[in-house]
Scaffold this motif. Structure first.
Motif, PDB file in Angstrom:
ATOM      1  N   GLU A  66      10.199  -5.481   9.964  1.00 35.46           N
ATOM      2  CA  GLU A  66      10.473  -4.074   9.693  1.00 35.46           C
ATOM      3  C   GLU A  66      10.050  -4.225   7.922  1.00 35.46           C
ATOM      4  OE1 GLU A  66      14.036  -2.853  12.830  1.00 35.46           O
ATOM      5  OE2 GLU A  66      14.582  -4.164  10.616  1.00 35.46           O
ATOM      6  N   VAL A  67      10.411  -5.054   7.190  1.00 36.43           N
ATOM      7  CA  VAL A  67      10.192  -4.946   5.690  1.00 36.43           C
ATOM      8  C   VAL A  67       8.824  -5.130   5.664  1.00 36.43           C
ATOM      9  CG1 VAL A  67      10.536  -6.255   3.789  1.00 36.43           C
ATOM     10  CG2 VAL A  67      12.322  -6.135   5.294  1.00 36.43           C
ATOM     11  N   LEU A  68       8.009  -5.857   6.147  1.00 33.37           N
ATOM     12  CA  LEU A  68       6.555  -5.940   6.288  1.00 33.37           C
ATOM     13  C   LEU A  68       5.976  -4.477   6.745  1.00 33.37           C
ATOM     14  CD1 LEU A  68       4.578  -7.969   5.733  1.00 33.37           C
ATOM     15  CD2 LEU A  68       4.190  -8.524   8.329  1.00 33.37           C
ATOM     16  N   LYS A 110      -5.541  -0.927  11.333  1.00 36.93           N
ATOM     17  CA  LYS A 110      -5.128  -1.622  12.798  1.00 36.93           C
ATOM     18  C   LYS A 110      -3.928  -2.388  12.912  1.00 36.93           C
ATOM     19  CE  LYS A 110      -9.959  -0.284  14.014  1.00 36.93           C
ATOM     20  NZ  LYS A 110     -11.261  -0.785  14.387  1.00 36.93           N
ATOM     21  N   LEU A 111      -3.995  -3.323  12.177  1.00 38.31           N
ATOM     22  CA  LEU A 111      -2.823  -4.124  12.330  1.00 38.31           C
ATOM     23  C   LEU A 111      -1.466  -3.373  11.964  1.00 38.31           C
ATOM     24  CD1 LEU A 111      -1.720  -6.957  12.970  1.00 38.31           C
ATOM     25  CD2 LEU A 111      -2.359  -7.661  10.377  1.00 38.31           C
ATOM     26  N   LEU A 112      -1.579  -2.556  11.018  1.00 36.38           N
ATOM     27  CA  LEU A 112      -0.430  -1.704  10.760  1.00 36.38           C
ATOM     28  C   LEU A 112       0.121  -0.559  12.076  1.00 36.38           C
ATOM     29  CD1 LEU A 112       1.557  -1.193   8.313  1.00 36.38           C
ATOM     30  CD2 LEU A 112       0.207   0.875   7.687  1.00 36.38           C
ATOM     31  N   GLU A 113      -0.735  -0.240  12.726  1.00 43.26           N
ATOM     32  CA  GLU A 113      -0.762   0.561  13.738  1.00 43.26           C
ATOM     33  C   GLU A 113      -0.206  -0.493  15.109  1.00 43.26           C
ATOM     34  OE1 GLU A 113      -0.629   3.280  16.921  1.00 43.26           O
ATOM     35  OE2 GLU A 113      -0.727   3.748  14.779  1.00 43.26           O
ATOM     36  N   TRP A 118       4.566  -2.735  17.874  1.00 40.22           N
ATOM     37  CA  TRP A 118       5.192  -4.153  18.145  1.00 40.22           C
ATOM     38  C   TRP A 118       6.944  -3.407  18.075  1.00 40.22           C
ATOM     39  CZ3 TRP A 118       8.686  -7.246  15.845  1.00 40.22           C
ATOM     40  CH2 TRP A 118       9.005  -8.677  16.635  1.00 40.22           C
ATOM     41  N   LEU A 119       7.105  -2.926  16.937  1.00 39.89           N
ATOM     42  CA  LEU A 119       8.706  -2.949  16.725  1.00 39.89           C
ATOM     43  C   LEU A 119       9.392  -1.874  17.456  1.00 39.89           C
ATOM     44  CD1 LEU A 119       8.417  -2.701  12.654  1.00 39.89           C
ATOM     45  CD2 LEU A 119       9.700  -4.229  13.973  1.00 39.89           C
ATOM     46  N   ASP A 120       8.508  -0.754  17.741  1.00 39.03           N
ATOM     47  CA  ASP A 120       9.038   0.334  18.848  1.00 39.03           C
ATOM     48  C   ASP A 120       9.103   0.069  20.098  1.00 39.03           C
ATOM     49  OD1 ASP A 120       9.483   2.113  16.718  1.00 39.03           O
ATOM     50  OD2 ASP A 120       7.799   3.367  17.061  1.00 39.03           O
ATOM     51  N   ILE A 121       8.177  -0.945  20.553  1.00 37.19           N
ATOM     52  CA  ILE A 121       8.389  -1.416  22.177  1.00 37.19           C
ATOM     53  C   ILE A 121       8.775  -2.777  22.337  1.00 37.19           C
ATOM     54  CG2 ILE A 121       6.855  -1.595  23.975  1.00 37.19           C
ATOM     55  CD1 ILE A 121       4.947   0.379  23.075  1.00 37.19           C
ATOM     56  N   GLU A 122       8.205  -3.630  21.687  1.00 36.44           N
ATOM     57  CA  GLU A 122       8.557  -5.123  21.918  1.00 36.44           C
ATOM     58  C   GLU A 122       9.956  -5.486  21.321  1.00 36.44           C
ATOM     59  OE1 GLU A 122       6.902  -7.030  24.063  1.00 36.44           O
ATOM     60  OE2 GLU A 122       5.384  -5.617  24.126  1.00 36.44           O
ATOM     61  N   ALA A 123      10.189  -4.916  20.238  1.00 37.59           N
ATOM     62  CA  ALA A 123      11.548  -5.150  19.363  1.00 37.59           C
ATOM     63  C   ALA A 123      12.637  -4.343  19.856  1.00 37.59           C
ATOM     64  CB  ALA A 123      11.415  -5.152  17.830  1.00 37.59           C
ATOM     65  N   ARG A 131       7.753   4.696  14.138  1.00 37.31           N
ATOM     66  CA  ARG A 131       6.445   5.597  14.208  1.00 37.31           C
ATOM     67  C   ARG A 131       7.114   6.893  13.734  1.00 37.31           C
ATOM     68  NH1 ARG A 131       1.790   5.186  15.887  1.00 37.31           N
ATOM     69  NH2 ARG A 131       2.325   3.315  17.081  1.00 37.31           N
ATOM     70  N   ALA A 132       8.380   7.249  14.111  1.00 36.26           N
ATOM     71  CA  ALA A 132       8.806   8.581  13.825  1.00 36.26           C
ATOM     72  C   ALA A 132       9.223   8.514  12.275  1.00 36.26           C
ATOM     73  CB  ALA A 132      10.187   9.093  14.616  1.00 36.26           C
ATOM     74  N   ARG A 133       9.908   7.497  11.601  1.00 34.67           N
ATOM     75  CA  ARG A 133      10.116   7.503  10.496  1.00 34.67           C
ATOM     76  C   ARG A 133       8.827   7.385   9.246  1.00 34.67           C
ATOM     77  NH1 ARG A 133      14.439   4.125  12.281  1.00 34.67           N
ATOM     78  NH2 ARG A 133      13.351   2.222  12.127  1.00 34.67           N
ATOM     79  N   VAL A 134       7.884   6.576   9.916  1.00 37.47           N
ATOM     80  CA  VAL A 134       6.620   6.623   9.174  1.00 37.47           C
ATOM     81  C   VAL A 134       6.042   7.967   9.219  1.00 37.47           C
ATOM     82  CG1 VAL A 134       4.348   5.665   9.264  1.00 37.47           C
ATOM     83  CG2 VAL A 134       6.219   4.151   9.579  1.00 37.47           C
ATOM     84  N   TYR A 135       5.866   8.545  10.133  1.00 37.38           N
ATOM     85  CA  TYR A 135       5.480  10.041  10.195  1.00 37.38           C
ATOM     86  C   TYR A 135       6.222  10.914   9.264  1.00 37.38           C
ATOM     87  CZ  TYR A 135       4.302  14.513  12.166  1.00 37.38           C
ATOM     88  OH  TYR A 135       3.975  15.833  12.277  1.00 37.38           O
ATOM     89  N   ARG A 136       7.555  10.821   9.425  1.00 33.87           N
ATOM     90  CA  ARG A 136       8.332  11.892   8.778  1.00 33.87           C
ATOM     91  C   ARG A 136       8.365  11.565   7.224  1.00 33.87           C
ATOM     92  NH1 ARG A 136       9.862  16.608   8.978  1.00 33.87           N
ATOM     93  NH2 ARG A 136      10.373  16.932   6.850  1.00 33.87           N
TER      94      ARG A 136
END
Length: 215
Positions: A66-68, A110-113, A118-123, A131-136
């Motif tokens: 998350e920090v990364l 692409k790694l950032l994507e 990974w954070l939204d699905i795997e975690a 994704r919503a926070r990055v977009y907002r």
């Protein structure tokens, strides 16, 4: 034999450097090994520090990721915003569009994507939270610049929030399409950005008239 003075706690500057070193090593390990084999052991070896040093700052893999993500997004945004200082708004946004396309098509982009996914699905992040926070955050940054430009008389926009959304969604939509087509070179990005900026700001200039598309 003279003893070396005992080392105390690291200074604020040293602590900040160490924090940055962990993030840099984590990104490089993630790029080299992927998510499944990413471990604090690998990061510690890569950064030449003790694993306990990492655990003293991050409780586990998800927290570090998350920090990364925050760090990676901040670096990308600073590179994008640095484009075209002092030029017209259309020229600034043309250069930023090119830089955005170059960044998101790059290996790091692409790694950032993949990190967001990974954070939204795997975690187990609910409802695409990262994704919503990055977009907002991106929309708010663009909106604020539109608001400032309008206050200075540089543009006229009826709804800065919607204009920011349309700008960002146009870029992201093009990235999705171009990933499935040929044309991912910088020259292709520049040509598309030229057309997109002309189209977008032609619409923005209509905002002084009643019933404009973004009014």
């Amino acid at each position: 034999m003279q003893r070396m003075p005992r080392r105390g706690r690291p200074s604020v500057a040293e602590a900040g450097q160490l924090y940055g070193k962990i993030l840099k090593a984590s990104w490089e390990v993630l790029r080299e090994t992927g998510f499944e084999t990413f471990t604090f052991d690998r990061v510690a070896r890569h950064a030449h520090i003790g694993k306990a040093t990492i655990y003293s700052r991050f409780a586990g893999k998800v927290e570090l990721m998350e920090v990364l993500l925050e760090h990676g997004v901040a670096l990308c945004r600073s590179r994008i915003i640095a484009q075209g200082p002092g030029g017209s708004m259309a020229e600034r946004f043309r250069l930023r569009a090119i830089e955005t396309l170059n960044l998101l098509h790059s290996p790091d982009g692409k790694l950032l994507e993949s990190l967001i996914e990974w954070l939204d699905i795997e975690a187990g992040s609910p409802q695409g939270g990262h994704r919503a926070r990055v977009y907002r955050s991106a929309v708010e940054s663009i909106r604020d610049e539109f608001v400032q430009a309008q206050a200075q008389g540089e543009i006229v926009i009826g709804n800065c929030e919607d204009a920011a959304r349309f700008w960002l969604e146009g870029l992201l939509g093009h990235i999705k399409m171009s990933c499935s087509e040929a044309g991912q070179e910088r020259a292709d990005h520049a040509a598309w950005a030229e057309r997109y900026v002309a189209f977008f700001f032609a619409g923005v200039r209509l905002q002084g008239s009643p019933g404009g598309p973004l009014a």
